[in-house]
Design a protein around this motif. Structure first.
Motif, PDB file in Angstrom:
ATOM      1  N   ASP A  63       0.829  -1.214   0.000  1.00 45.00           N
ATOM      2  CA  ASP A  63       0.000   0.000   0.000  1.00 45.00           C
ATOM      3  C   ASP A  63       0.860   1.259   0.000  1.00 45.00           C
ATOM      4  O   ASP A  63       0.578   2.224  -0.718  1.00 45.00           O
ATOM      5  N   ARG A  64       1.923   1.259   0.820  1.00 44.43           N
ATOM      6  CA  ARG A  64       2.828   2.422   0.843  1.00 44.43           C
ATOM      7  C   ARG A  64       3.470   2.633  -0.518  1.00 44.43           C
ATOM      8  O   ARG A  64       3.559   3.761  -1.003  1.00 44.43           O
ATOM      9  N   ASN A  65       3.907   1.555  -1.158  1.00 41.26           N
ATOM     10  CA  ASN A  65       4.557   1.669  -2.462  1.00 41.26           C
ATOM     11  C   ASN A  65       3.595   2.165  -3.534  1.00 41.26           C
ATOM     12  O   ASN A  65       3.975   2.951  -4.400  1.00 41.26           O
ATOM     13  N   ARG A  66       2.341   1.735  -3.483  1.00 43.34           N
ATOM     14  CA  ARG A  66       1.344   2.210  -4.455  1.00 43.34           C
ATOM     15  C   ARG A  66       1.142   3.716  -4.297  1.00 43.34           C
ATOM     16  O   ARG A  66       1.128   4.464  -5.289  1.00 43.34           O
ATOM     17  N   ILE A  67       1.023   4.167  -3.066  1.00 49.60           N
ATOM     18  CA  ILE A  67       0.830   5.598  -2.821  1.00 49.60           C
ATOM     19  C   ILE A  67       2.046   6.383  -3.299  1.00 49.60           C
ATOM     20  O   ILE A  67       1.913   7.447  -3.907  1.00 49.60           O
ATOM     21  N   LYS A  68       3.242   5.861  -3.049  1.00 53.09           N
ATOM     22  CA  LYS A  68       4.458   6.535  -3.515  1.00 53.09           C
ATOM     23  C   LYS A  68       4.500   6.620  -5.031  1.00 53.09           C
ATOM     24  O   LYS A  68       4.887   7.651  -5.591  1.00 53.09           O
ATOM     25  N   ARG A  69       4.123   5.548  -5.714  1.00 55.60           N
ATOM     26  CA  ARG A  69       4.109   5.576  -7.185  1.00 55.60           C
ATOM     27  C   ARG A  69       3.152   6.641  -7.700  1.00 55.60           C
ATOM     28  O   ARG A  69       3.470   7.399  -8.620  1.00 55.60           O
ATOM     29  N   VAL A  70       1.966   6.712  -7.106  1.00 58.29           N
ATOM     30  CA  VAL A  70       0.978   7.717  -7.514  1.00 58.29           C
ATOM     31  C   VAL A  70       1.529   9.116  -7.263  1.00 58.29           C
ATOM     32  O   VAL A  70       1.426  10.004  -8.116  1.00 58.29           O
ATOM     33  N   ALA A  71       2.142   9.323  -6.100  1.00 58.13           N
ATOM     34  CA  ALA A  71       2.672  10.647  -5.753  1.00 58.13           C
ATOM     35  C   ALA A  71       3.797  11.059  -6.697  1.00 58.13           C
ATOM     36  O   ALA A  71       3.839  12.200  -7.175  1.00 58.13           O
ATOM     37  N   ARG A  72       4.720  10.138  -6.984  1.00 59.49           N
ATOM     38  CA  ARG A  72       5.832  10.467  -7.899  1.00 59.49           C
ATOM     39  C   ARG A  72       5.319  10.771  -9.298  1.00 59.49           C
ATOM     40  O   ARG A  72       5.771  11.724  -9.941  1.00 59.49           O
ATOM     41  N   GLU A  73       4.369   9.979  -9.776  1.00 57.23           N
ATOM     42  CA  GLU A  73       3.826  10.220 -11.114  1.00 57.23           C
ATOM     43  C   GLU A  73       3.131  11.570 -11.181  1.00 57.23           C
ATOM     44  O   GLU A  73       3.317  12.337 -12.132  1.00 57.23           O
ATOM     45  N   SER A  74       2.341  11.893 -10.162  1.00 55.82           N
ATOM     46  CA  SER A  74       1.654  13.176 -10.139  1.00 55.82           C
ATOM     47  C   SER A  74       2.662  14.327 -10.106  1.00 55.82           C
ATOM     48  O   SER A  74       2.513  15.320 -10.828  1.00 55.82           O
ATOM     49  N   PHE A  75       3.692  14.200  -9.277  1.00 62.92           N
ATOM     50  CA  PHE A  75       4.717  15.240  -9.201  1.00 62.92           C
ATOM     51  C   PHE A  75       5.417  15.410 -10.549  1.00 62.92           C
ATOM     52  O   PHE A  75       5.650  16.539 -10.988  1.00 62.92           O
ATOM     53  N   ARG A  76       5.746  14.306 -11.218  1.00 61.03           N
ATOM     54  CA  ARG A  76       6.405  14.395 -12.532  1.00 61.03           C
ATOM     55  C   ARG A  76       5.580  15.213 -13.509  1.00 61.03           C
ATOM     56  O   ARG A  76       6.111  16.009 -14.272  1.00 61.03           O
ATOM     57  N   HIS A  77       4.272  15.011 -13.484  1.00 62.20           N
ATOM     58  CA  HIS A  77       3.408  15.716 -14.432  1.00 62.20           C
ATOM     59  C   HIS A  77       3.168  17.171 -14.068  1.00 62.20           C
ATOM     60  O   HIS A  77       2.847  17.973 -14.941  1.00 62.20           O
ATOM     61  N   HIS A  78       3.311  17.530 -12.807  1.00 61.49           N
ATOM     62  CA  HIS A  78       3.015  18.893 -12.375  1.00 61.49           C
ATOM     63  C   HIS A  78       4.246  19.716 -12.011  1.00 61.49           C
ATOM     64  O   HIS A  78       4.111  20.906 -11.726  1.00 61.49           O
ATOM     65  N   GLN A  79       5.434  19.144 -12.010  1.00 65.56           N
ATOM     66  CA  GLN A  79       6.607  19.886 -11.542  1.00 65.56           C
ATOM     67  C   GLN A  79       6.926  21.097 -12.407  1.00 65.56           C
ATOM     68  O   GLN A  79       7.475  22.075 -11.912  1.00 65.56           O
ATOM     69  N   GLY A  80       6.559  21.084 -13.660  1.00 64.04           N
ATOM     70  CA  GLY A  80       6.793  22.244 -14.521  1.00 64.04           C
ATOM     71  C   GLY A  80       5.970  23.453 -14.116  1.00 64.04           C
ATOM     72  O   GLY A  80       6.317  24.587 -14.439  1.00 64.04           O
ATOM     73  N   ASP A  81       4.869  23.223 -13.399  1.00 62.92           N
ATOM     74  CA  ASP A  81       3.988  24.314 -12.966  1.00 62.92           C
ATOM     75  C   ASP A  81       4.316  24.812 -11.559  1.00 62.92           C
ATOM     76  O   ASP A  81       3.749  25.803 -11.115  1.00 62.92           O
ATOM     77  N   LEU A  82       5.216  24.112 -10.864  1.00 60.32           N
ATOM     78  CA  LEU A  82       5.507  24.454  -9.473  1.00 60.32           C
ATOM     79  C   LEU A  82       6.681  25.422  -9.366  1.00 60.32           C
ATOM     80  O   LEU A  82       7.606  25.369 -10.176  1.00 60.32           O
ATOM     81  N   PRO A  83       6.658  26.293  -8.361  1.00 64.11           N
ATOM     82  CA  PRO A  83       7.799  27.179  -8.124  1.00 64.11           C
ATOM     83  C   PRO A  83       8.958  26.395  -7.513  1.00 64.11           C
ATOM     84  O   PRO A  83       8.843  25.194  -7.257  1.00 64.11           O
ATOM     85  N   ALA A  84      10.053  27.058  -7.242  1.00 67.99           N
ATOM     86  CA  ALA A  84      11.234  26.419  -6.647  1.00 67.99           C
ATOM     87  C   ALA A  84      10.990  26.204  -5.159  1.00 67.99           C
ATOM     88  O   ALA A  84      11.303  27.060  -4.329  1.00 67.99           O
ATOM     89  N   VAL A  85      10.394  25.063  -4.826  1.00 66.37           N
ATOM     90  CA  VAL A  85      10.078  24.724  -3.443  1.00 66.37           C
ATOM     91  C   VAL A  85      10.497  23.286  -3.160  1.00 66.37           C
ATOM     92  O   VAL A  85      10.614  22.470  -4.080  1.00 66.37           O
ATOM     93  N   ASP A  86      10.730  23.006  -1.895  1.00 67.64           N
ATOM     94  CA  ASP A  86      10.909  21.636  -1.440  1.00 67.64           C
ATOM     95  C   ASP A  86       9.589  21.205  -0.818  1.00 67.64           C
ATOM     96  O   ASP A  86       9.011  21.938  -0.004  1.00 67.64           O
ATOM     97  N   VAL A  87       9.112  20.037  -1.202  1.00 62.20           N
ATOM     98  CA  VAL A  87       7.840  19.521  -0.714  1.00 62.20           C
ATOM     99  C   VAL A  87       8.075  18.167  -0.067  1.00 62.20           C
ATOM    100  O   VAL A  87       8.688  17.285  -0.677  1.00 62.20           O
ATOM    101  N   VAL A  88       7.597  18.008   1.149  1.00 63.08           N
ATOM    102  CA  VAL A  88       7.564  16.691   1.784  1.00 63.08           C
ATOM    103  C   VAL A  88       6.100  16.270   1.820  1.00 63.08           C
ATOM    104  O   VAL A  88       5.254  16.977   2.369  1.00 63.08           O
ATOM    105  N   LEU A  89       5.811  15.141   1.195  1.00 63.33           N
ATOM    106  CA  LEU A  89       4.454  14.625   1.114  1.00 63.33           C
ATOM    107  C   LEU A  89       4.271  13.557   2.183  1.00 63.33           C
ATOM    108  O   LEU A  89       5.052  12.611   2.260  1.00 63.33           O
ATOM    109  N   MET A  90       3.245  13.758   2.999  1.00 66.81           N
ATOM    110  CA  MET A  90       2.880  12.771   4.015  1.00 66.81           C
ATOM    111  C   MET A  90       1.450  12.322   3.732  1.00 66.81           C
ATOM    112  O   MET A  90       0.645  13.091   3.188  1.00 66.81           O
ATOM    113  N   THR A  91       1.151  11.096   4.107  1.00 71.34           N
ATOM    114  CA  THR A  91      -0.138  10.500   3.783  1.00 71.34           C
ATOM    115  C   THR A  91      -0.988  10.341   5.030  1.00 71.34           C
ATOM    116  O   THR A  91      -0.474  10.072   6.107  1.00 71.34           O
TER     117      THR A  91
END
Length: 125
Positions: A63-91
């Motif tokens: 379950d943790r790995n599935r959530i991580k895969r979803v989070a990484r994929e979403s970040f990959r698709h949206h990182q071009g729209d994000l400012p220069a920030v560090d983000v820690v994602l917690m579930t």
């Protein structure tokens, strides 16, 4: 070579405990039902993502790995729209039983909130 927004290279990740500690110490919190994002400006030219998904939230590794895969994929698709920030994602625990489509939608809304909150304020006319 990958276009910006489609790859997740090492330069787009938070890798060291020091980087995570910096975000935990001085971050804005953006949350919804499924996720909490801790957001701190960085000196890099791009956004970076760190994942903090523990066994307390989801005891099963699958379950943790599935959530991580979803989070990484979403970040990959949206990182071009994000400012220069560090983000820690917690579930939050409810994410464990939520389908991938719903998690993608929730993350898309959160990335939009990060962009709005962190965009530089325009000077008054």
């Amino acid at each position: 070579m990958y276009a910006l927004g489609t790859a997740f290279p090492r330069t787009a990740r938070l890798l060291t405990p020091r980087a995570f500690q910096r975000v935990f110490a001085g971050a804005d919190r953006i949350a919804d039902r499924y996720f909490t994002l801790l957001v701190a400006e960085n000196a890099e030219a791009r956004p970076r993502l760190g994942l903090a998904i523990g066994r307390k939230v989801s005891p099963r590794a699958v379950d943790r790995n599935r959530i991580k895969r979803v989070a990484r994929e979403s970040f990959r698709h949206h990182q071009g729209d994000l400012p220069a920030v560090d983000v820690v994602l917690m579930t939050r625990p409810v994410a464990r039983t939520t389908d991938n489509g719903t998690l993608h939608q929730a993350l898309a809304r959160l990335w939009q909130r990060v962009s709005q909150r962190c965009e530089p304020s325009s000077p008054a006319s």
